[in-house]
Motif scaffolding. Structure first.
Motif, PDB file in Angstrom:
ATOM      1  N   VAL A  11     -10.323   5.627   3.111  1.00 30.28           N
ATOM      2  CA  VAL A  11      -9.378   4.965   4.028  1.00 30.28           C
ATOM      3  C   VAL A  11      -8.063   4.600   3.335  1.00 30.28           C
ATOM      4  N   ALA A  12      -8.034   4.628   2.005  1.00 27.31           N
ATOM      5  CA  ALA A  12      -6.781   4.381   1.282  1.00 27.31           C
ATOM      6  C   ALA A  12      -6.942   4.835  -0.166  1.00 27.31           C
ATOM      7  N   ALA A  13      -5.816   5.138  -0.788  1.00 25.09           N
ATOM      8  CA  ALA A  13      -5.815   5.526  -2.200  1.00 25.09           C
ATOM      9  C   ALA A  13      -4.571   4.974  -2.871  1.00 25.09           C
ATOM     10  N   GLU A  14      -4.727   4.601  -4.128  1.00 29.46           N
ATOM     11  CA  GLU A  14      -3.603   4.161  -4.937  1.00 29.46           C
ATOM     12  C   GLU A  14      -3.325   5.242  -5.979  1.00 29.46           C
ATOM     13  N   ILE A  15      -2.061   5.687  -6.029  1.00 35.85           N
ATOM     14  CA  ILE A  15      -1.680   6.831  -6.863  1.00 35.85           C
ATOM     15  C   ILE A  15      -0.532   6.417  -7.783  1.00 35.85           C
ATOM     16  N   LYS A  16      -0.593   6.884  -9.007  1.00 34.00           N
ATOM     17  CA  LYS A  16       0.476   6.592  -9.960  1.00 34.00           C
ATOM     18  C   LYS A  16       1.801   7.212  -9.499  1.00 34.00           C
ATOM     19  N   MET A  17       2.895   6.537  -9.859  1.00 34.53           N
ATOM     20  CA  MET A  17       4.232   7.095  -9.639  1.00 34.53           C
ATOM     21  C   MET A  17       4.946   7.215 -10.985  1.00 34.53           C
ATOM     22  N   ILE A  67     -10.626   8.887  12.523  1.00 41.31           N
ATOM     23  CA  ILE A  67      -9.889   8.265  11.417  1.00 41.31           C
ATOM     24  C   ILE A  67      -8.418   8.628  11.566  1.00 41.31           C
ATOM     25  N   ASN A  68      -7.657   7.695  12.142  1.00 37.77           N
ATOM     26  CA  ASN A  68      -6.235   7.931  12.402  1.00 37.77           C
ATOM     27  C   ASN A  68      -5.400   7.188  11.356  1.00 37.77           C
ATOM     28  N   LEU A  69      -5.446   7.681  10.133  1.00 41.28           N
ATOM     29  CA  LEU A  69      -4.800   6.998   9.008  1.00 41.28           C
ATOM     30  C   LEU A  69      -3.805   7.940   8.336  1.00 41.28           C
ATOM     31  N   MET A  70      -2.521   7.781   8.659  1.00 40.71           N
ATOM     32  CA  MET A  70      -1.527   8.744   8.172  1.00 40.71           C
ATOM     33  C   MET A  70      -0.224   8.083   7.720  1.00 40.71           C
ATOM     34  N   ASP A  71      -0.327   6.871   7.184  1.00 42.71           N
ATOM     35  CA  ASP A  71       0.878   6.132   6.827  1.00 42.71           C
ATOM     36  C   ASP A  71       0.944   5.780   5.339  1.00 42.71           C
ATOM     37  N   VAL A  72       2.174   5.695   4.821  1.00 36.56           N
ATOM     38  CA  VAL A  72       2.419   5.141   3.490  1.00 36.56           C
ATOM     39  C   VAL A  72       2.376   3.622   3.635  1.00 36.56           C
ATOM     40  N   LEU A  73       1.508   2.959   2.884  1.00 37.30           N
ATOM     41  CA  LEU A  73       1.277   1.536   3.073  1.00 37.30           C
ATOM     42  C   LEU A  73       2.156   0.656   2.194  1.00 37.30           C
ATOM     43  N   GLU A  74       2.327   1.025   0.936  1.00 37.33           N
ATOM     44  CA  GLU A  74       3.042   0.149   0.014  1.00 37.33           C
ATOM     45  C   GLU A  74       3.535   0.948  -1.191  1.00 37.33           C
ATOM     46  N   VAL A  75       4.757   0.651  -1.610  1.00 38.89           N
ATOM     47  CA  VAL A  75       5.305   1.208  -2.846  1.00 38.89           C
ATOM     48  C   VAL A  75       5.489   0.047  -3.821  1.00 38.89           C
ATOM     49  N   GLY A  89       4.452  16.560   1.748  1.00 36.98           N
ATOM     50  CA  GLY A  89       5.836  16.598   2.219  1.00 36.98           C
ATOM     51  C   GLY A  89       6.312  15.231   2.657  1.00 36.98           C
ATOM     52  N   GLN A  90       5.478  14.522   3.375  1.00 38.38           N
ATOM     53  CA  GLN A  90       5.791  13.174   3.850  1.00 38.38           C
ATOM     54  C   GLN A  90       5.977  12.211   2.682  1.00 38.38           C
ATOM     55  N   LEU A  91       5.110  12.314   1.682  1.00 40.31           N
ATOM     56  CA  LEU A  91       5.129  11.370   0.572  1.00 40.31           C
ATOM     57  C   LEU A  91       6.329  11.588  -0.351  1.00 40.31           C
ATOM     58  N   THR A  92       6.641  12.847  -0.671  1.00 37.68           N
ATOM     59  CA  THR A  92       7.802  13.093  -1.533  1.00 37.68           C
ATOM     60  C   THR A  92       9.104  12.730  -0.819  1.00 37.68           C
ATOM     61  N   ALA A  93       9.165  12.977   0.483  1.00 41.98           N
ATOM     62  CA  ALA A  93      10.354  12.594   1.253  1.00 41.98           C
ATOM     63  C   ALA A  93      10.523  11.078   1.274  1.00 41.98           C
ATOM     64  N   HIS A  94       9.421  10.364   1.233  1.00 40.79           N
ATOM     65  CA  HIS A  94       9.443   8.901   1.252  1.00 40.79           C
ATOM     66  C   HIS A  94       9.815   8.326  -0.116  1.00 40.79           C
ATOM     67  N   VAL A 147       2.818   2.222  -8.636  1.00 41.74           N
ATOM     68  CA  VAL A 147       1.700   2.729  -7.836  1.00 41.74           C
ATOM     69  C   VAL A 147       2.121   2.760  -6.370  1.00 41.74           C
ATOM     70  N   VAL A 148       1.754   3.821  -5.666  1.00 45.53           N
ATOM     71  CA  VAL A 148       1.953   3.895  -4.232  1.00 45.53           C
ATOM     72  C   VAL A 148       0.583   3.896  -3.553  1.00 45.53           C
ATOM     73  N   ARG A 149       0.447   3.080  -2.511  1.00 47.16           N
ATOM     74  CA  ARG A 149      -0.814   2.980  -1.767  1.00 47.16           C
ATOM     75  C   ARG A 149      -0.627   3.681  -0.427  1.00 47.16           C
ATOM     76  N   VAL A 150      -1.496   4.632  -0.140  1.00 46.91           N
ATOM     77  CA  VAL A 150      -1.325   5.471   1.050  1.00 46.91           C
ATOM     78  C   VAL A 150      -2.652   5.652   1.778  1.00 46.91           C
ATOM     79  N   GLU A 151      -2.531   6.063   3.032  1.00 42.08           N
ATOM     80  CA  GLU A 151      -3.708   6.424   3.817  1.00 42.08           C
ATOM     81  C   GLU A 151      -4.036   7.892   3.586  1.00 42.08           C
TER      82      GLU A 151
END
Length: 516
Positions: free
Chosen positions: A225-231, A116-124, A140-145, A130-134
């Motif tokens: 494989v993906a999650a949607e998280i509140k912002m 499972i090579n899923l390590m990207d921010v998919l959509e803001v 660290g990656q997500l807050t920097a983004h 909502v942010v959708r991520v792998e």
């Protein structure tokens, strides 16, 4: 050129010394040598690679397209497993040493590894907030983004390397959890590949049973494989107030009082002994007094827990403005206070100014290189535990921690626990205020014995209807485990979705009694 010769000569002498002492002796008794000269530089290279990769993927807008392809590849692997006769359990193919948990997952060697090579921010999605991520996206990656876009997460668990998948399948908490709950409570949807290879989306209104059963399941219901998280909107600073408190009863009263105040964006406590603590409260703000700004995340700054201790020693209150991202990752550089056991001089000003930019070493690399001798040493003489107990049991819980472990500092972090379905919920029918008590370090209790002491702690936590975080060593029997956690929905779904032949039960995956 002379500088290169000097560095080369120094490394040669170091290698000769290591050869003379023996590698295992150096790793056990002088681990800082290996960490400083090898793991810290290697950690920097890891960070550079992943930051460049994340930047390139986002700039090329290739993440969504590649995501669909990668998910199809995961589905193909699961279907291939079925064709082979479903002879072994499945698990993710991510090496066990890459996880932040100190536990070594031996099951990886016997289970069918699904890559499972899923390590990207998919959509803001700013409109839905909502942010959708792998799942392998890190904090660290997500807050920097998100921060440059003016967004952040309601709950940003400490340590840069914690992944979204780990925080959902396990759990995550932060000093804003007294408002928003655990990390799982800020998620609005999950996407999983199930045991039959199908792709399913679940939310509170769609496949709701699965949505509530996923947290704490440790990957035993399907592959995330993906999650949607509140912002929420980000602000520039956290205005933080430091309040030293003495006396256990007063500490508990003050901490409880501040945890109930919704006007506090953040609440956190650090206990330095049984009757000494600093209670910190913070609020998000865009304005700051320039003379009181503390960029605590800069590499040359004192470790945060040492900085906080100054207020206790001086017996004075204080107010500072910490840049938001520095605050979210304030314990990262010292891995809370674990790094002082590995690099005893790590908070020395000279070390910070010369080498602080390479700190911390990756926890995954520390695990990979620890060896059997260090692993056993840590297991018997070191504790890393987070126990979640009702706030009303805080004083009694701290006394129990003191008697059974006597580890300081102790981290106190409040959170609300809603009465949702799933493995973890309050005993009553209403939302209840809980607290995470984190103990990390070498126990000073004279009667400490790893298995016996931890079983005593687990028994106490069960008695107050608390919960043990599953990243840590767990010594409970199966019956005790399911007495602590509510397995009714979990077992129902494992039966319905034919998980019993596809994934191990969560107890078998994480508990020592099942793995030995």
């Amino acid at each position: 050129m002379s500088a290169l010769w000097s560095v080369g000569a120094g490394l040669l002498l170091l290698l000769l010394w290591v050869r003379h002492r023996g590698l295992e002796a150096v790793l056990v008794h002088h681990r800082w040598v290996f960490v400083c000269f090898f793991l810290m530089p290697l950690s920097i290279l890891f960070d550079i690679y992943y930051h460049l990769r994340a930047w390139a993927v986002w700039r090329l807008h290739s993440a969504p397209r590649q995501h669909a392809q990668r998910v199809r590849h995961i589905q193909e692997q699961v279907r291939e497993w079925k064709k082979e006769g479903s002879k072994r359990y499945m698990c993710t193919g991510r090496p066990g040493w890459l996880t932040v948990s100190l536990r070594v997952g031996k099951y990886k060697k016997t289970h069918k590894n699904i890559m499972i090579n899923l390590m990207d921010v998919l959509e803001v999605d700013s409109e839905r907030q909502v942010v959708r991520v792998e799942p392998l996206v890190t904090m660290g990656q997500l807050t920097a983004h998100l921060n440059p876009m003016g967004w952040t997460l309601p709950v940003v668990p400490e340590l840069d390397d914690l992944t979204v998948g780990g925080l959902i399948m396990g759990t995550g908490i932060e000093s804003s959890s007294h408002i928003y709950g655990l990390f799982q409570h800020t998620c609005v949807a999950y996407e999983l590949v199930l045991a039959d290879g199908s792709l399913v989306r679940c939310s509170p209104t769609e496949n709701s049973d699965l949505f509530y059963a996923v947290p704490w399941s440790c990957g035993t219901l399907g592959f995330l494989v993906a999650a949607e998280i509140k912002m929420i909107p980000a602000k520039k600073y956290v205005k933080i107030h430091y309040q030293p408190v003495r006396g256990l009863q007063k500490i508990c009263e003050k901490f409880t009082e501040e945890s109930k105040k919704k006007e506090n964006s953040f609440v956190e406590g650090l206990m330095y002994s049984l009757d000494e603590a600093v209670i910190m409260t913070g609020v998000l703000t865009d304005e700051a007094e320039q003379s009181k700004i503390n960029r605590i995340g800069n590499y040359y700054k004192p470790w945060f827990f040492k900085h906080v201790e100054k207020y206790l020693k001086a017996d004075r209150t204080g107010v500072e403005y910490i840049p938001s991202r520095h605050y979210y990752h304030r314990h990262t550089r010292s891995i809370f206070w674990e790094l002082q056991d590995i690099i005893p001089f790590g908070n020395n000003p000279v070390f910070r100014y010369l080498f602080g930019w390479m700190v911390p070493p990756k926890i995954s690399l520390l695990k990979l290189t620890q060896g059997e001798a260090i692993r056993k040493l840590y297991e018997q003489h070191h504790v890393v535990q987070d126990m979640l107990v009702p706030m009303k049991s805080l004083e009694k819980s701290i006394q129990t921690f003191h008697v059974d472990l006597n580890v300081y500092p102790i981290w106190l972090c409040p959170f609300i626990l809603p009465n949702n379905p799933g493995m973890v919920h309050p005993k009553g029918d209403e939302t209840e205020l809980y607290v995470d008590i984190g103990a990390y370090g070498e126990p000073k209790s004279k009667q400490f014995e790893a298995r016996a002491s931890m079983r005593q702690m687990e028994k106490f936590v069960r008695s107050v209807h608390g919960f043990q975080m599953l990243y840590a060593d767990c010594y409970m029997t199966r019956e005790e485990f399911w007495d602590m956690f509510d397995g009714s929905l979990y077992h129902k779904l494992r039966e319905q979705m034919n998980c019993k032949d596809a994934f191990p039960e969560v107890y078998d995956k994480i508990c020592k009694a099942a793995r030995h």
